[in-house]
Design a protein around this motif. Structure first.
Motif, PDB file in Angstrom:
ATOM      1  N   PRO A   3       4.269  -8.632   1.887  1.00 35.05           N
ATOM      2  CA  PRO A   3       2.952  -8.828   2.506  1.00 35.05           C
ATOM      3  C   PRO A   3       1.891  -7.996   1.805  1.00 35.05           C
ATOM      4  O   PRO A   3       2.153  -6.868   1.373  1.00 35.05           O
ATOM      5  N   PRO A   4       0.665  -8.536   1.675  1.00 36.99           N
ATOM      6  CA  PRO A   4      -0.409  -7.781   1.030  1.00 36.99           C
ATOM      7  C   PRO A   4      -0.632  -6.406   1.644  1.00 36.99           C
ATOM      8  O   PRO A   4      -0.968  -5.455   0.945  1.00 36.99           O
ATOM      9  N   ALA A   5      -0.451  -6.297   2.968  1.00 35.38           N
ATOM     10  CA  ALA A   5      -0.665  -5.006   3.621  1.00 35.38           C
ATOM     11  C   ALA A   5       0.315  -3.960   3.103  1.00 35.38           C
ATOM     12  O   ALA A   5      -0.048  -2.793   2.894  1.00 35.38           O
ATOM     13  N   ILE A   6       1.578  -4.380   2.869  1.00 34.64           N
ATOM     14  CA  ILE A   6       2.578  -3.442   2.354  1.00 34.64           C
ATOM     15  C   ILE A   6       2.221  -3.025   0.934  1.00 34.64           C
ATOM     16  O   ILE A   6       2.296  -1.848   0.565  1.00 34.64           O
ATOM     17  N   GLU A  10       1.506   0.815  -0.126  1.00 36.31           N
ATOM     18  CA  GLU A  10       2.522   1.420  -0.974  1.00 36.31           C
ATOM     19  C   GLU A  10       2.070   1.590  -2.415  1.00 36.31           C
ATOM     20  O   GLU A  10       2.539   2.483  -3.109  1.00 36.31           O
ATOM     21  N   SER A  11       1.180   0.732  -2.886  1.00 36.17           N
ATOM     22  CA  SER A  11       0.821   0.753  -4.299  1.00 36.17           C
ATOM     23  C   SER A  11      -0.665   0.980  -4.534  1.00 36.17           C
ATOM     24  O   SER A  11      -1.053   1.836  -5.320  1.00 36.17           O
ATOM     25  N   LEU A  12      -1.501   0.221  -3.841  1.00 35.69           N
ATOM     26  CA  LEU A  12      -2.935   0.305  -4.086  1.00 35.69           C
ATOM     27  C   LEU A  12      -3.543   1.589  -3.543  1.00 35.69           C
ATOM     28  O   LEU A  12      -4.314   2.267  -4.227  1.00 35.69           O
ATOM     29  N   LEU A  13      -3.209   1.905  -2.305  1.00 37.73           N
ATOM     30  CA  LEU A  13      -3.848   3.034  -1.639  1.00 37.73           C
ATOM     31  C   LEU A  13      -3.641   4.358  -2.372  1.00 37.73           C
ATOM     32  O   LEU A  13      -4.608   5.099  -2.573  1.00 37.73           O
ATOM     33  N   ARG A  96      -2.867  -4.171  -9.958  1.00 34.11           N
ATOM     34  CA  ARG A  96      -2.915  -3.279  -8.794  1.00 34.11           C
ATOM     35  C   ARG A  96      -3.815  -2.073  -9.067  1.00 34.11           C
ATOM     36  O   ARG A  96      -4.613  -1.675  -8.218  1.00 34.11           O
ATOM     37  N   ARG A  97      -3.659  -1.491 -10.251  1.00 33.59           N
ATOM     38  CA  ARG A  97      -4.470  -0.323 -10.584  1.00 33.59           C
ATOM     39  C   ARG A  97      -5.950  -0.679 -10.645  1.00 33.59           C
ATOM     40  O   ARG A  97      -6.800   0.069 -10.153  1.00 33.59           O
TER      41      ARG A  97
END
Length: 291
Positions: A3-6, A10-13, A96-97
């Motif tokens: 899911p985009p939220a995960i 996990e990665s973007l934030l 993502r970065r």
């Protein structure tokens, strides 16, 4: 499907918050810890932004040229897809970065601090918002349907190292040029004028930027778009219609539209660079005649 939220948490934030946190730390250093006589004190936010942007552009460029896919992350079931629709661990990481930096740090900070009445700044913000949408497509967030466990239907991930990495080569000297630009920061510009070494560095970066921009953005970028992006995505669009994979239609059409729009924008900026070179050469010639 992840899911985009995960993916976000996990990665973007972490990446985005790292950029934002470094910005805050640098702001404090420039504003309160370094001598107040320097331009960093007068423009701590801008100085922090340019410092972080310089390191990001170097990192993304190196990843674009020298990064490699992790074959263990690839899903064998995607081999039947057109190349442009296959997952790429490197491409996804770079998307993502880019998304994290734009979404959490660059766009909010820039919109809060830049002159939105400036047509050039407004155009740059529009460009960044367009990039943000493209990263969403690359990560598969706009491709609705079933997906593998690891990758949510990426679109164009295999090309991400080119456009989120290699073409940023010209952005490296631009960070220095912008730092000393009188319209960007009068304090840094005045500080530079009183120091011959900084004047030389700025002149060298301006020349390097002009050369790289014309080569990378003015030639290489359109070459990639018209020889790889448009043909590959057009073929993928035909495949998606024939194979009843309509979930890819909207992302593909969007990418095709934005690739042409971004190319026109790069060409417009290239014309501006050429005009600046012409004015500089003409000014130099006039000075020689008057001398």
């Amino acid at each position: 499907m992840v899911p985009p939220a995960i993916v976000f948490f996990e990665s973007l934030l972490p990446y985005g918050l790292t950029c934002l946190g470094c910005h805050a730390v640098l702001w404090v250093i420039f504003r309160y810890l370094l001598p107040s006589s320097g331009p960093w004190h007068a423009a701590p936010n801008f100085t922090a932004h340019q410092t972080i942007a310089l390191f990001l552009m170097i990192q993304w460029t190196l990843n674009g040229f020298f990064g490699e896919d992790d074959e263990e992350d690839m899903n064998a079931s995607t081999n039947s897809l057109p190349v442009i629709l296959r997952p790429s661990s490197l491409g996804m990481k770079m998307a993502r970065r880019s998304m994290a930096a734009l979404w959490i740090w660059d766009i909010p900070v820039s919109m809060l601090t830049s002159d939105m009445s400036s047509a050039m700044d407004a155009l740059m913000h529009a460009h960044h918002l367009g990039m943000l949408l493209v990263t969403c497509i690359v990560m598969g967030w706009l491709t609705f349907g079933t997906a593998s466990e690891t990758y949510p239907n990426p679109v164009g991930a295999t090309l991400a190292p080119l456009f989120f990495g290699q073409v940023e080569l010209s952005s490296i000297p631009l960070q220095i040029v912008d730092l000393f630009h009188p319209k960007k920061s009068a304090a840094w510009h005045e500080y530079m004028l009183s120091r011959p070494m900084l004047v030389s560095i700025n002149d060298a970066c301006r020349q390097l930027f002009a050369l790289l921009f014309l080569a990378v953005r003015g030639i290489y970028f359109p070459f990639l778009v018209f020889t790889i992006v448009i043909p590959e995505f057009w073929d993928a669009l035909g495949w998606s219609m024939m194979e009843d994979q309509t979930k890819y239609v909207l992302p593909i059409v969007t990418i095709l539209t934005f690739s042409v729009a971004f190319t026109l924008l790069q060409m417009y900026w290239a014309v501006l660079v050429v005009n600046q070179i012409y004015k500089a050469m003409k000014g130099g010639g006039d000075k020689k005649k008057s001398g």
